[in-house]
Design an enzyme around this catalytic site. Structure first.
Site, mmCIF file in Angstrom:
data_model
loop_
_atom_site.group_PDB
_atom_site.id
_atom_site.type_symbol
_atom_site.label_atom_id
_atom_site.label_comp_id
_atom_site.label_asym_id
_atom_site.label_seq_id
_atom_site.Cartn_x
_atom_site.Cartn_y
_atom_site.Cartn_z
ATOM 1 N N THR A 1 9.417 -7.795 -12.535
ATOM 2 C CA THR A 1 8.714 -9.079 -12.670
ATOM 3 C C THR A 1 7.655 -9.216 -11.582
ATOM 4 O OG1 THR A 1 10.683 -10.038 -13.630
ATOM 5 C CG2 THR A 1 9.051 -11.592 -12.771
ATOM 6 N N ASN B 1 -6.868 4.060 10.196
ATOM 7 C CA ASN B 1 -6.302 2.829 10.746
ATOM 8 C C ASN B 1 -6.126 2.863 12.260
ATOM 9 O OD1 ASN B 1 -4.258 4.764 9.731
ATOM 10 N ND2 ASN B 1 -2.841 3.422 10.814
ATOM 11 N N SER C 1 -3.803 -3.245 0.250
ATOM 12 C CA SER C 1 -2.668 -4.038 0.701
ATOM 13 C C SER C 1 -3.193 -5.396 1.168
ATOM 14 C CB SER C 1 -1.997 -3.286 1.862
ATOM 15 O OG SER C 1 -0.944 -4.046 2.370
ATOM 16 N N ALA C 2 -2.681 -6.463 0.552
ATOM 17 C CA ALA C 2 -3.251 -7.797 0.791
ATOM 18 C C ALA C 2 -3.183 -8.251 2.244
ATOM 19 C CB ALA C 2 -2.540 -8.823 -0.095
ATOM 20 N N HIS C 3 -2.129 -7.832 2.957
ATOM 21 C CA HIS C 3 -1.968 -8.373 4.321
ATOM 22 C C HIS C 3 -2.995 -7.816 5.308
ATOM 23 C CE1 HIS C 3 0.286 -5.123 6.566
ATOM 24 N NE2 HIS C 3 0.595 -4.735 5.346
ATOM 25 N N CYS D 1 3.901 0.885 13.044
ATOM 26 C CA CYS D 1 5.229 1.484 12.950
ATOM 27 C C CYS D 1 5.518 2.390 14.142
ATOM 28 C CB CYS D 1 5.379 2.238 11.632
ATOM 29 S SG CYS D 1 3.841 2.797 10.949
ATOM 30 N N GLY E 1 0.822 -1.204 0.000
ATOM 31 C CA GLY E 1 0.000 0.000 0.000
ATOM 32 C C GLY E 1 0.857 1.255 0.000
ATOM 33 N N THR E 2 1.958 1.223 0.709
ATOM 34 C CA THR E 2 2.849 2.389 0.781
ATOM 35 C C THR E 2 3.344 2.771 -0.610
ATOM 36 O OG1 THR E 2 3.539 1.732 2.996
ATOM 37 C CG2 THR E 2 4.998 3.244 1.825
ATOM 38 N N GLN F 1 -7.402 0.083 4.768
ATOM 39 C CA GLN F 1 -8.131 -0.558 5.873
ATOM 40 C C GLN F 1 -9.537 -1.008 5.477
ATOM 41 O OE1 GLN F 1 -7.137 -1.538 8.850
ATOM 42 N NE2 GLN F 1 -5.091 -0.630 8.783
HETATM 43 N N1 PLP Z 1 -2.356 2.976 4.730
HETATM 44 C C1 PLP Z 1 -2.997 2.544 5.826
HETATM 45 C C2 PLP Z 1 -4.276 3.184 6.218
HETATM 46 C C3 PLP Z 1 -2.482 1.493 6.584
HETATM 47 O O1 PLP Z 1 -3.126 1.063 7.672
HETATM 48 C C4 PLP Z 1 -1.260 0.908 6.174
HETATM 49 C C5 PLP Z 1 -0.648 -0.179 6.963
HETATM 50 O O2 PLP Z 1 -0.451 -0.054 8.155
HETATM 51 C C6 PLP Z 1 -0.637 1.382 5.013
HETATM 52 C C7 PLP Z 1 -1.215 2.419 4.326
HETATM 53 C C8 PLP Z 1 0.628 0.794 4.508
HETATM 54 O O3 PLP Z 1 0.371 -0.411 3.851
HETATM 55 P P1 PLP Z 1 1.570 -1.449 3.544
HETATM 56 O O4 PLP Z 1 1.883 -2.104 4.847
HETATM 57 O O5 PLP Z 1 1.018 -2.395 2.548
HETATM 58 O O6 PLP Z 1 2.677 -0.644 3.007
#
Ligand code: PLP
Length: 374
Positions: free
Chosen positions: A237, A151, A199-201, A326, A71-72, A179
């Site tokens: 890739t 989040n 973001s898949a996780h 983080c 996602g970042t 989220q």
């Molecule tokens: N944006 C939000 C709202 C999130 O909660 C997070 C993850 O904590 C991210 C972005 C970042 O996603 P990724 O861990 O896939 O970089």
């Protein structure tokens, strides 16, 4: 000791069906999707079927889904290219965005001298839409960047309404939907947002893979240069097993969404009722009707307990968070809570409890019991 995982906004466990799918792809489909031989073509077919499945779940077209590493990356790409290539001169955002947006915006301001305006945030974490409309009356090429679900405190933005406002004012709209994707319906035909990211996780898929929705004919340009993957928008890739796993995770999340939502909502209500009965003066940070997976609470403990509370819970096998992952190792207060709490409340211990379908009432009871021993 049983592990009690109540930190699902940080990351989620991977569904067994997803692990199975990924293992199969890793084992059998090692061909490079760009290769023209049979193994490559098979991989390409898995890649495109994954894209199609993700697009279908969001009512988008497959060509509007671009795979990224997380996602970042997707957030950074969209914001940077909007300024560099789409002539955006101003970004309107809020101080409660994830750092993947906030820090990217700060850097762009420095590098490109763009104007950055912050929308007022109400004490319950809600974005002040009247202020947004006021800000949009300025005549400058603008990108609005506002997250769908916060989040840390779970406040929800009305994506369709804000999309409409942005369209009316000729502004581009990017929403960090990390989220919310896989947890609530997003219909990208009904909603005119220009860019979203996932973001898949966060929805029981693997870490290290995500995607961006880039509306057709947006003009966005790549961040990396190299091969012609992802229609030239994201060289490198493709991580096929991750992508196939992400598609499977989204498929299951969408399939089970209504049922899981009801189950999790019930669990959240149970958690609130238990907190109320054991700690009657506790407070909910943010909207009391916030997103169903997230509850951020201010606990009636003295300030000196703030630093050790996570440690104490961790010793009992309970995983919760103080803010975004983080930040959880740092003693700096959360930038989101700093926006919505008083100086005094900010010093007191706040916890984010985030739920998933795999939690139970026993988990909640164990959490409450552990809190009682602090
Ligand atoms: N944006 C939000 C709202 C999130 O909660 C997070 C993850 O904590 C991210 C972005 C970042 O996603 P990724 O861990 O896939 O970089």
């Amino acid at each position: 000791m049983r592990n009690i995982y109540l930190d699902n906004a940080s990351t989620t466990s991977v569904r067994p069906e997803v692990v199975q799918e990924m293992t199969k792809v890793l084992t059998e489909n090692y061909g490079n999707p760009s290769s023209t031989h049979a193994l490559g073509r098979k991989s390409k077919s898995i890649l495109e079927l994954s894209r199609k499945s993700i697009a279908q779940n969001l009512n988008a077209t497959a060509q509007e889904v671009i795979f990224t590493s997380c996602g970042t990356e997707a957030n950074n790409w969209i914001l940077r290219s909007a300024v560099k290539d789409l002539n955006v001169k101003r970004i309107i955002t809020s101080k409660i965005e994830h750092h993947a947006v906030l820090y990217a915006v700060f850097v762009l301001k420095k590098e490109y001298d763009i104007q950055v305006d912050f929308i007022n945030v109400k004490p319950d974490g809600e974005i002040d839409i009247t202020h947004l409309v006021e800000l949009l009356s300025q005549d400058r090429k603008t990108l609005v960047s506002l997250m769908h679900v916060n989040n840390e405190v779970g406040t929800v933005l009305d994506l369709e309404h804000v999309s409409m406002i942005c369209k009316e004012h000729g502004a581009l709209f990017h929403s960090d939907t990390v989220q919310s994707v896989g947890k609530t319906r997003i219909d990208l035909q009904k909603c005119t947002v220009d860019f979203i990211v996932a973001s898949a996780h966060k929805f029981h898929g693997p870490k290290g893979v995500g995607f961006a929705f880039i509306r057709k004919n947006s003009g966005l340009q790549p961040l990396f240069f190299g091969g012609d993957q992802e229609k030239g928008l994201r060289a490198g890739t493709e991580a096929l097993h991750q992508i196939a796993g992400m598609a499977k995770a989204l498929e299951y999340s969408c399939l089970n969404m209504a049922e899981e939502r009801e189950y999790i909502l019930d669990l959240k209500e149970y958690l609130i009722s238990q907190l109320k009965s054991q700690f009657p003066t506790f407070k909910i940070n943010g909207d009391i009707n916030g997103f169903y997976t997230i509850l951020n609470v201010l606990l009636p403990f003295t300030e000196d307990k703030t630093a050790m509370i996570l440690f104490h819970l961790d010793m009992k096998g309970i995983a919760v968070s103080r803010g975004s992952a983080c930040q959880s190792g740092s003693i700096k207060p959360s930038h989101v809570l700093a926006e919505i709490l008083s100086e005094e409340d900010l010093k007191k211990p706040s916890l984010r409890i985030s739920l998933s379908y795999s939690n139970t009432k026993d988990d909640v009871d164990a959490f409450i019991d552990a809190l009682k021993t602090i």
